[in-house]
Design a protein around this motif. Structure first.
Motif, short mmCIF file in Angstrom:
data_model
loop_
_atom_site.label_atom_id
_atom_site.label_comp_id
_atom_site.label_asym_id
_atom_site.label_seq_id
_atom_site.Cartn_x
_atom_site.Cartn_y
_atom_site.Cartn_z
N LEU A 159 0.81 -1.21 0.00
CA LEU A 159 0.00 0.00 0.00
C LEU A 159 0.85 1.26 0.00
CD1 LEU A 159 -2.76 -1.03 2.57
CD2 LEU A 159 -3.04 -0.75 0.11
N GLY A 160 2.05 1.16 0.58
CA GLY A 160 2.91 2.33 0.66
C GLY A 160 2.72 3.10 1.94
N VAL A 161 2.31 2.43 3.01
CA VAL A 161 2.17 3.08 4.32
C VAL A 161 3.35 2.67 5.19
CG1 VAL A 161 -0.33 3.12 4.10
CG2 VAL A 161 0.75 1.22 5.30
N PRO A 162 3.65 3.42 6.24
CA PRO A 162 4.86 3.19 7.02
C PRO A 162 4.90 1.81 7.66
CG PRO A 162 3.94 5.34 7.52
CD PRO A 162 2.92 4.62 6.69
N ALA A 163 6.06 1.16 7.58
CA ALA A 163 6.23 -0.16 8.19
C ALA A 163 6.06 -0.10 9.70
CB ALA A 163 7.61 -0.72 7.84
N GLU A 164 6.39 1.05 10.29
CA GLU A 164 6.27 1.15 11.75
C GLU A 164 4.82 1.15 12.22
OE1 GLU A 164 7.48 5.31 10.16
OE2 GLU A 164 7.97 3.19 9.80
N ASP A 165 3.87 1.26 11.28
CA ASP A 165 2.45 1.18 11.64
C ASP A 165 1.93 -0.25 11.62
OD1 ASP A 165 2.32 3.85 12.06
OD2 ASP A 165 1.24 4.35 10.23
N ARG A 166 2.84 -1.22 11.51
CA ARG A 166 2.43 -2.63 11.41
C ARG A 166 1.57 -3.05 12.59
NH1 ARG A 166 7.28 -6.61 11.57
NH2 ARG A 166 7.02 -6.37 13.83
N ASP A 167 1.95 -2.65 13.81
CA ASP A 167 1.17 -3.04 14.99
C ASP A 167 -0.24 -2.46 14.92
OD1 ASP A 167 3.31 -4.43 15.95
OD2 ASP A 167 3.96 -2.89 17.38
N ARG A 168 -0.35 -1.24 14.38
CA ARG A 168 -1.68 -0.63 14.23
C ARG A 168 -2.52 -1.45 13.26
NH1 ARG A 168 -2.16 5.68 12.69
NH2 ARG A 168 -0.87 5.78 14.57
N PHE A 169 -1.91 -1.84 12.14
CA PHE A 169 -2.61 -2.67 11.16
C PHE A 169 -3.03 -4.00 11.78
CE2 PHE A 169 -1.96 0.34 8.06
CZ PHE A 169 -2.19 -0.10 6.77
N GLN A 170 -2.12 -4.58 12.57
CA GLN A 170 -2.42 -5.86 13.20
C GLN A 170 -3.62 -5.72 14.15
OE1 GLN A 170 -0.62 -9.03 12.77
NE2 GLN A 170 -2.68 -9.48 13.55
N GLY A 171 -3.65 -4.64 14.91
CA GLY A 171 -4.77 -4.41 15.81
C GLY A 171 -6.08 -4.27 15.07
N TRP A 172 -6.06 -3.55 13.96
CA TRP A 172 -7.28 -3.41 13.16
C TRP A 172 -7.74 -4.76 12.61
CZ3 TRP A 172 -4.89 1.32 10.26
CH2 TRP A 172 -5.07 2.47 11.03
N ALA A 173 -6.79 -5.52 12.10
CA ALA A 173 -7.14 -6.84 11.56
C ALA A 173 -7.76 -7.72 12.63
CB ALA A 173 -5.90 -7.51 10.96
N ASP A 174 -7.19 -7.70 13.83
CA ASP A 174 -7.74 -8.49 14.94
C ASP A 174 -9.17 -8.06 15.26
OD1 ASP A 174 -5.39 -9.90 15.10
OD2 ASP A 174 -4.59 -8.75 16.79
N GLN A 175 -9.41 -6.74 15.25
CA GLN A 175 -10.75 -6.24 15.56
C GLN A 175 -11.76 -6.69 14.50
OE1 GLN A 175 -10.83 -2.01 16.46
NE2 GLN A 175 -8.77 -2.15 17.32
N LEU A 176 -11.35 -6.62 13.23
CA LEU A 176 -12.25 -7.03 12.15
C LEU A 176 -12.56 -8.52 12.24
CD1 LEU A 176 -10.70 -5.00 9.19
CD2 LEU A 176 -12.88 -4.54 10.32
#
Length: 407
Positions: A159-176
């Motif tokens: 997507l081209g978003v910062p790698a350091e936001d991985r934990d944020r992405f992981q949290g969203w995926a878990d919520q979904l």
């Protein structure tokens, strides 16, 4: 919208006094009860209406036929079951019908080409090595160490978003993933999470419109079919879909492959000595333990399934987990046999909605297994630690403790 199937249209589940409201879950036995129930339903009642009026379909031939008939079995569950009050965002391909689905898929496909996926292999291989470098010694959780961060990091980079936001992405995926479609509070939390993801992506989408880069968001911003481009909401909804489906498919696939190999030491030794067997192991893992247990369609008119009448506006659950173990199609269906000649597994769907991310999941799964076998000469599931499992819709372990020995 009301469902029109009559109360006596379908019989109760076999062996029960009345139709239970819901199927068994994956907890607490890792799906053993669910699999036994599905096998019984395949034989005794391949089309069943539960206590909520939903219809469940279990046999491979019926599931494939329904998936190949989008005119009668719509993917627009949001729009049809809300009476048109709600509409799924156009980027959510799983919830679109023709002709809009075809147009949107052509647009998205411009950013999801086989060449783009193949070009990621060297970087995914390097990333996998880095994640395993960080593994804590000879005992670690596969999901936390590799199976979760690998696909989330890949999606973030695409997507081209910062790698350091991985934990944020992981949290969203878990919520979904934790959404219970029959719990209004859970559905609201899911909708709030989707809004949060969209708001996060909006700034990146605007930046790519002003200054395109060589990433997926830039390609989506510039994609055009029949003179039409994707709107910001479409791009954000596709990115959200990619985050959820792309993440869980690979995460569960890697864990399930290790579970299958752990139960067959002889086969595991064969795969270790002949890595060309890995693609077949992945396909058989997808057949025996598909990441998603079921997918949904809604009927657009009176129809029949396996000779059973089903009314319009009825939600139909297609049990991929059951179809993939249908003895009518797969000999010795409950056995893990990577050499089986028939690979018509339905884990990635069928027809126009066949998973667009299937090549990426297969690539990530192959690289992960190769890296694990390269690095460790012994890999075993730690059976002293009780496993926790995803909910009814996902067939895999939330955590998979391993004990390993370096090669």
């Amino acid at each position: 919208m009301a469902q029109h199937s009559s109360p006596d249209m379908l019989d109760p589940a076999p062996g029960s006094d009345s139709s239970p409201r819901r199927p068994p879950g994956v907890e607490p036995d890792g799906g053993a009860t669910l699999l036994a129930w599905a096998a019984r339903m395949r034989d005794d009642q391949p089309v069943w209406r539960d206590g909520t009026g939903h219809v469940h379909v279990f046999r491979h031939a019926d599931v494939q036929r329904i998936l190949a008939d989008p005119a009668t079995f719509s993917s627009d569950t949001v729009g049809r079951l809300s009476g048109g009050e709600k509409q799924a965002p156009r980027g959510t391909l799983l919830l679109l019908d023709p002709p809009l689905h075809g147009k949107m898929r052509r647009l998205v496909s411009k950013a999801f080409t086989p060449g783009l996926i193949a070009g990621l292999e060297p970087w995914i291989t390097e990333l996998t090595g880095q994640l395993l470098d960080a593994a804590p010694g000879d005992a670690f959780d596969l999901v936390d160490t590799l199976a979760n961060p690998l696909p989330v990091t890949v999606i973030a980079r695409m997507l081209g978003v910062p790698a350091e936001d991985r934990d944020r992405f992981q949290g969203w995926a878990d919520q979904l993933l934790s959404t219970d479609p029959e719990d209004p509070k859970s559905v609201r939390r899911m909708e709030e999470t989707a809004v949060t993801i969209s708001a996060y992506l909006q700034g990146f989408i605007e930046a790519r419109r002003a200054e395109p880069r060589g990433d997926l968001l830039s390609t989506l911003v510039g994609a055009e079919v029949d003179g039409e481009r994707l709107e910001d909401e479409d791009i954000a909804s596709f990115a959200t879909l990619l985050l959820l489906a792309g993440h869980i498919t690979t995460s569960v696939l890697v864990g399930n492959a290790l579970l299958c190999l752990d139960r067959d030491p002889e086969l595991s030794a064969k795969v270790r000595s002949d890595r060309s067997l890995i693609p077949a192991v992945i396909e058989e893992t997808l057949r025996l333990r598909p990441p998603f247990t079921r997918i949904e369609r809604v009927t657009t008119a009176d129809t029949t399934v396996a000779g059973t009448a089903v009314g319009p506006d009825t939600l139909v659950h297609l049990w991929l987990l059951s179809a993939n173990r249908d003895e009518r199609v797969f000999e010795d269906a409950d056995a893990f046999r990577p050499d089986r000649p028939n690979s018509r597994q339905a884990a990635f769907g069928h027809g126009i909605h066949y998973c667009i991310g299937a090549p990426l999941a297969r690539l990530e799964g192959r690289i992960a297994l190769e890296a694990l076998l390269d690095r460790y000469d012994r890999i075993g599931v730690d059976h002293t630690v009780p496993l926790s499992w995803h909910g009814t819709n996902v067939f895999g372990a939330r955590h998979l403790p391993l004990r390993v020995r370096r090669a």
